[in-house]
Design a protein around this motif. Structure first.
Motif, short mmCIF file in Angstrom:
data_model
loop_
_atom_site.label_atom_id
_atom_site.label_comp_id
_atom_site.label_asym_id
_atom_site.label_seq_id
_atom_site.Cartn_x
_atom_site.Cartn_y
_atom_site.Cartn_z
N TYR A 70 0.80 -1.22 0.00
CA TYR A 70 0.00 0.00 0.00
C TYR A 70 0.84 1.27 0.00
O TYR A 70 0.29 2.37 -0.08
N TYR A 71 2.15 1.11 0.08
CA TYR A 71 3.05 2.26 0.02
C TYR A 71 4.00 2.14 -1.18
O TYR A 71 4.91 2.93 -1.33
N PRO B 116 -2.46 -0.45 -5.45
CA PRO B 116 -3.38 0.68 -5.60
C PRO B 116 -2.76 1.97 -6.14
O PRO B 116 -3.36 2.64 -6.99
N PHE B 117 -1.57 2.33 -5.67
CA PHE B 117 -0.99 3.61 -6.06
C PHE B 117 0.28 3.46 -6.89
O PHE B 117 1.02 4.43 -7.09
N ALA C 150 -7.91 2.87 -6.61
CA ALA C 150 -7.11 3.90 -5.94
C ALA C 150 -7.99 4.83 -5.11
O ALA C 150 -7.58 5.28 -4.03
N THR C 151 -9.19 5.12 -5.58
CA THR C 151 -10.10 5.98 -4.81
C THR C 151 -10.54 5.29 -3.52
O THR C 151 -10.62 5.92 -2.46
N ALA C 152 -10.83 4.00 -3.60
CA ALA C 152 -11.26 3.26 -2.41
C ALA C 152 -10.17 3.24 -1.35
O ALA C 152 -10.40 3.60 -0.18
N PHE C 153 -8.97 2.82 -1.75
CA PHE C 153 -7.88 2.77 -0.78
C PHE C 153 -7.44 4.17 -0.37
O PHE C 153 -7.07 4.40 0.78
N LEU D 166 -14.56 4.52 4.47
CA LEU D 166 -14.82 3.98 3.14
C LEU D 166 -16.32 3.73 2.98
O LEU D 166 -16.92 3.01 3.79
N LYS D 167 -16.91 4.31 1.96
CA LYS D 167 -18.32 4.08 1.68
C LYS D 167 -18.52 2.61 1.29
O LYS D 167 -17.76 2.07 0.48
N PRO D 168 -19.53 1.93 1.84
CA PRO D 168 -19.78 0.53 1.48
C PRO D 168 -19.97 0.33 -0.02
O PRO D 168 -19.51 -0.66 -0.59
#
Length: 251
Positions: free
Chosen positions: A104-105, A113-114, A186-189, A198-200
Motif C-alpha cells: 500500500y506504500y 493501488p498507487f 485507488a479511490t477506495a484505498f 470507506l463508503k460501502p
C-alpha cells in the motif's frame, strides 16, 4: 511516539504533531480545525532521530506549545508529502492499522493501488479534492476523475460481469475499462488513507474492479496465474476485513 501539542493565545489556536518512531520524523502543523501541513525528515539512525525529536519538542514547548494528550487523531485528514509519496506516518491511523502490507506504500508495482500512473494520479487528485471539500463524495469521484479530468469514458464494473462480457466490452474500450478499474481501486484505498473511512458502495465497486482487472489480465495473457493474483487476493481480503472490523468507519 506520536505526540500532539497545542498553542493558544488571543490571536490564534495552532497545533503541532510529531511522530519520531524509527529513523524519520513527521511533523504536522497548522491552525486547529485544519489538516495543516506535513513534513518528513530522515535521519541516519534511531538515536539521531530521537535526539532531533527531543530538540524540536523543547523548541516548541519553549514557545508556549502545551502537550495535548487527548488530541483527536481520528477525525481529521491525512496527506502525503509530495517528495516522499505514500508513507505510513502521513496516513490515517485506520489505514495503518487495517492495511498493514507494504504494497500500500509501493509506487512502482502496476498492480498495487498507487503504483500505476492512474493510481498515483488518482491519489494526488483525491487529496487535492479533499483539501477543498472535507465532505467530498468519494463514490462519484472516479467518474469525475475520468470524465472531467481526463475527458474519457467511465466504465464501472458490473455485478454480473463474466469473462465473456468483459471480453466483449474490451474489444472497443479496453483502455477505458482498465483506467476505470484503476481509478476506482485507488479511490477506495485512498479514501481510507486520507479519511480513515470507506463508503460501502465504493468498497463493493472496488472489489468488482479488482476482479475485472484480474480477468482482463488472464484474457490478455498478462499473467500466468489461474484465478486472482496474490496481490489481488490481498487487496480483496483487506477491503473485506476493513468493512467487517471497522464498521463504524464506513460512511
Amino acid at each position: 511516539m506520536k505526540q500532539a501539542f497545542i498553542y493558544t493565545d488571543d490571536k490564534s489556536q495552532k497545533f503541532w504533531i510529531i511522530d519520531s518512531a524509527s529513523s524519520d520524523i513527521m511533523v504536522n502543523f497548522g491552525k486547529l480545525g485544519t489538516a495543516g501541513r506535513f513534513q518528513i525528515t530522515e535521519y541516519d539512525d534511531e538515536a539521531e532521530c530521537q535526539k532531533a525529536a527531543d530538540k524540536l519538542i523543547a523548541q516548541k514547548t519553549k514557545k508556549g506549545y502545551k502537550p495535548a494528550p487527548d488530541f483527536n487523531f481520528i477525525d481529521r485528514l491525512y496527506f502525503d508529502v509530495e517528495d516522499y509519496g505514500p508513507h505510513r506516518k502521513t496516513s490515517h491511523p485506520h489505514f495503518v492499522q487495517y492495511l498493514t502490507d507494504d504494497l500500500y506504500y509501493d509506487c512502482g508495482d502496476e498492480e498495487v493501488p498507487f503504483g500505476s500512473d492512474e493510481g498515483s494520479d488518482t491519489l494526488y487528485e483525491l487529496a487535492q479534492a479533499f483539501r477543498k471539500n472535507n465532505n467530498l463524495d468519494t463514490l462519484t469521484f472516479p467518474q469525475k476523475m475520468i470524465c472531467e479530468y481526463w475527458g474519457m469514458d467511465y466504465l464501472p464494473p458490473q455485478a454480473d460481469q463474466t469473462a465473456e462480457s468483459i471480453e466483449e466490452l474490451c474489444k472497443h474500450q479496453e483502455i477505458e475499462v482498465y483506467q476505470s478499474d484503476k481509478v476506482i481501486i485507488a479511490t477506495a484505498f485512498g479514501s481510507i488513507k486520507i479519511t480513515g473511512r470507506l463508503k460501502p458502495e465504493l468498497q463493493q465497486l472496488a472489489l468488482l474492479a479488482i476482479q475485472r482487472l484480474d480477468i482482463l489480465a488472464q484474457l490478455r495473457g498478462w499473467c500466468t496465474e489461474d484465478g486472482l493474483s496474490e496481490i489481488s487476493r490481498q487487496m480483496i481480503d483487506d477491503l473485506r476485513r476493513f468493512a467487517i472490523e471497522a464498521k463504524g468507519f464506513s460512511n
